[in-house]
Design a protein around this motif. Structure first.
Motif, PDB file in Angstrom:
ATOM      1  N   ARG A   1       0.091   4.891   2.079  1.00  0.00           N
ATOM      2  CA  ARG A   1      -1.161   4.596   2.792  1.00  0.00           C
ATOM      3  C   ARG A   1      -0.943   3.495   3.837  1.00  0.00           C
ATOM      4  NH1 ARG A   1      -2.665   6.211  -2.190  1.00  0.00           N
ATOM      5  NH2 ARG A   1      -4.260   7.822  -2.255  1.00  0.00           N
TER       6      ARG A   1
ATOM      7  N   CYS B   1      -8.318   3.693   1.505  1.00  0.00           N
ATOM      8  CA  CYS B   1      -7.536   4.809   2.043  1.00  0.00           C
ATOM      9  C   CYS B   1      -6.789   4.284   3.279  1.00  0.00           C
ATOM     10  CB  CYS B   1      -8.472   5.956   2.449  1.00  0.00           C
ATOM     11  SG  CYS B   1      -9.720   5.441   3.663  1.00  0.00           S
ATOM     12  N   TRP B   2      -5.936   5.121   3.859  1.00  0.00           N
ATOM     13  CA  TRP B   2      -5.190   4.632   5.011  1.00  0.00           C
ATOM     14  C   TRP B   2      -6.086   4.407   6.222  1.00  0.00           C
ATOM     15  CZ3 TRP B   2      -4.708   7.196   9.610  1.00  0.00           C
ATOM     16  CH2 TRP B   2      -4.907   8.569   9.639  1.00  0.00           C
TER      17      TRP B   2
ATOM     18  N   TYR C   1       0.791  -1.237   0.000  1.00  0.00           N
ATOM     19  CA  TYR C   1       0.000   0.000   0.000  1.00  0.00           C
ATOM     20  C   TYR C   1       0.824   1.288   0.000  1.00  0.00           C
ATOM     21  CZ  TYR C   1      -3.946  -3.032   1.131  1.00  0.00           C
ATOM     22  OH  TYR C   1      -4.904  -4.002   1.110  1.00  0.00           O
TER      23      TYR C   1
ATOM     24  N   LYS D   1       0.958   5.095   6.790  1.00  0.00           N
ATOM     25  CA  LYS D   1       0.060   5.917   7.613  1.00  0.00           C
ATOM     26  C   LYS D   1      -0.873   5.048   8.449  1.00  0.00           C
ATOM     27  CE  LYS D   1      -0.155  10.131   4.831  1.00  0.00           C
ATOM     28  NZ  LYS D   1      -1.052  11.024   4.074  1.00  0.00           N
ATOM     29  N   ALA D   2      -1.347   3.941   7.877  1.00  0.00           N
ATOM     30  CA  ALA D   2      -2.221   3.027   8.611  1.00  0.00           C
ATOM     31  C   ALA D   2      -1.487   2.418   9.808  1.00  0.00           C
ATOM     32  CB  ALA D   2      -2.738   1.934   7.683  1.00  0.00           C
TER      33      ALA D   2
END
Length: 98
Positions: free
Chosen positions: A22, A70-71, A19, A25-26
């Motif tokens: 993203r 998205c994240w 990813y 960031k997750a």
């Protein structure tokens, strides 16, 4: 009940490989305890707002535009697998936030 998975270095690297930013960031959201599970929704605190994630849909603009994870959504997926989220015994809808 299924066994919780660990977010180890190998898993982190695989998420970032799949990813990119993203995924990073997750992972940061998980490490910073930004994922909360209410009685009705998961909520992820982002840099400018809190976003509701429900059934593979997120309320952020990135998801609305791209229609891809998205994240925030990735963070919820990780949280569900690892159990790394804060449980809030309240309905998010009733807090007047939606």
């Amino acid at each position: 009940m299924s066994e919780r998975k660990v977010l180890d270095d190998e898993s982190r690297a695989a998420l970032i490989a799949q990813y990119g930013t993203r995924g990073k960031k997750a992972i940061d959201a998980i490490d910073s305890h930004l994922v909360k599970k209410y009685l009705d929704f998961f909520v992820v605190t982002g840099s400018s707002a809190a976003y509701v994630v429900c059934e593979e849909v997120c309320t952020c603009r990135d998801f609305a535009y791209r229609q891809k994870p998205c994240w925030h959504l990735i963070a919820v997926r990780i949280a569900e697998i690892t159990g790394k989220y804060e449980t809030i015994e309240a309905w998010y809808q009733e807090k007047g936030k939606i």
